[in-house]
Design an enzyme around this catalytic site. Sequence first.
Site, PDB file in Angstrom:
ATOM      1  CB  SER A 180     -24.313 -13.495 -16.122  1.00 13.03           C
ATOM      2  OG  SER A 180     -24.520 -14.370 -15.024  1.00 13.03           O
ATOM      3  CE  LYS A 181     -33.007 -14.568 -17.850  1.00 13.26           C
ATOM      4  NZ  LYS A 181     -33.015 -15.928 -17.284  1.00 13.26           N
TER       5      LYS A 181
END
Length: 507
Positions: A264-265
């Site tokens: 994920s970011k």
Amino acid sequence: MSDVRVRFAPSPTGPLHMGGVRTALFNYLFARKHRGTFILRIEDTDQTRFVPGAEDYIIEALKWCGISPDEGSGFGDGPFAPYRQSERKEIYKTYSEKLVDSGWAYYAFDTPEELNDIRSKYEAEKNTFIYNHTTRQNLKNSLTLSADEVIAKMENGEPYVVRFRMPENETVTINDIVRGEVSFNSGDLDDKILFKSDGLPTYHLANVVDDYLMQISHVIRGEEWLPSLPLHALLYRALGWEDKRPDFAHLPLILKPVGQGKLSKRDGDKMGFPVFPLRWNDPKTGEIASGYREDGYLPEAFINMLALLGWNPGTDQEIFSLEELSNLFTLERVGKSGSKFDPEKTKWFNHQYLVNLDNHKLAGLYLPFLKEKGISVGEEKLAYICGLVKERATFVQDLWDQSSFFFAAPESYDEKTVRKRWKEQTPGLMKQLIQVLENVDVFDAEQSEEAVKNWITENELGMGAIMNAFRLAIVGEGKGPHMFDIIAVIGKEETIRRLNKAIEVLP
Ligand code: GLU
């Protein structure tokens, strides 16, 4: 052109995650391998999630990666234009009506509030509400209302959606190219909305209709779409298109570098690497997310790294050009399990590509950095310098650290190196060295090296004692490429000037 037609079908809801780029890449490679067509279709039917600038971002990202589609939004029209679903609105309604007429779908009038209430009631009893064969008979839809009531509601302008009538108990089995046979029981699935009250289809209907109309032969997409597969397969049947159904390949997830789950970011923010190909400036929050391009990655390195996240060539080879990948790629060599993203390995790839880059090309990438510093340098010379130092760099922006001394004399000298390399007798020796260099006629690397080495051996001065101090005077510290290559670039005059300055300044 073969009959292979594949598509990358992103929704413009934000920047493209690198997982999305990998999906696009695998589609591209599959199309190239089979001499087929690679299509970009923009799936923008969910207006609530539309983000301005996202489509342009996707197009720019694909261009930067060198995996431009043959047809599609932003890449010139093909035979199935338009490729943006919001411009194909009229098409979907017909199919939605067709499904209602044939009994595969029905109108539902339940308001979001009503459904929320029901959901809460179920939750209070520790149950999960599913709109399907277990509940639809008790809800407000064209299966429970009379035809007159339905017509009256519609004429009244009451909002409604079209839902798929999921079969009560059927095992839907599909052969996925990556995962093999996958089976679902339709009884566990919900009656998905196909068409919304805003007059637009949902992803499911638009996606299947367009894949059919655009004659897509293979659907290659992320694993997160696997749960939608039974619905899509049933839609093909319901629409009478089963013999035209594309083959499916669901790609494994890209996993976090440490721990478990999808990359994920947040992982990128925590560990300091981008998860997007290009920098993204969020139009809503003003937040800026870093991108591989702006962080100095070469697109070829980024693509090479991505290709090996999920696909393997079956050999130890790690460096592949896009062309090689296009020849070698097969979906059969895509693994079922997720692959861990490795930020360090990504840097390693970049280093490999940087080192292998033609020196003139590298100079072209380096030049803007120098211009910004007000340094002007000839192309030939810069290419030569790049060749000397690139082995020590991972990114183009590292080149400055490795080569600044070619453009300017050191302003200070590294203290530790001074302590270690600049001894009492050094100034005297450096004066002699200046004499030796003065006498070199053709000041190239070979001639000066020969002269200096002869002088050192003849006088038994010790190679280390001279060369380390010499380096300190020219570079300002103990690093850098071969000394004689450096002085050949900066020239006799500058070399002597730097030696004199060091004699003057250093203890
Ligand atoms: N629009 C979907 C997405 O955003 C496409 C999924 C698919 O390829 O079917 O990824």
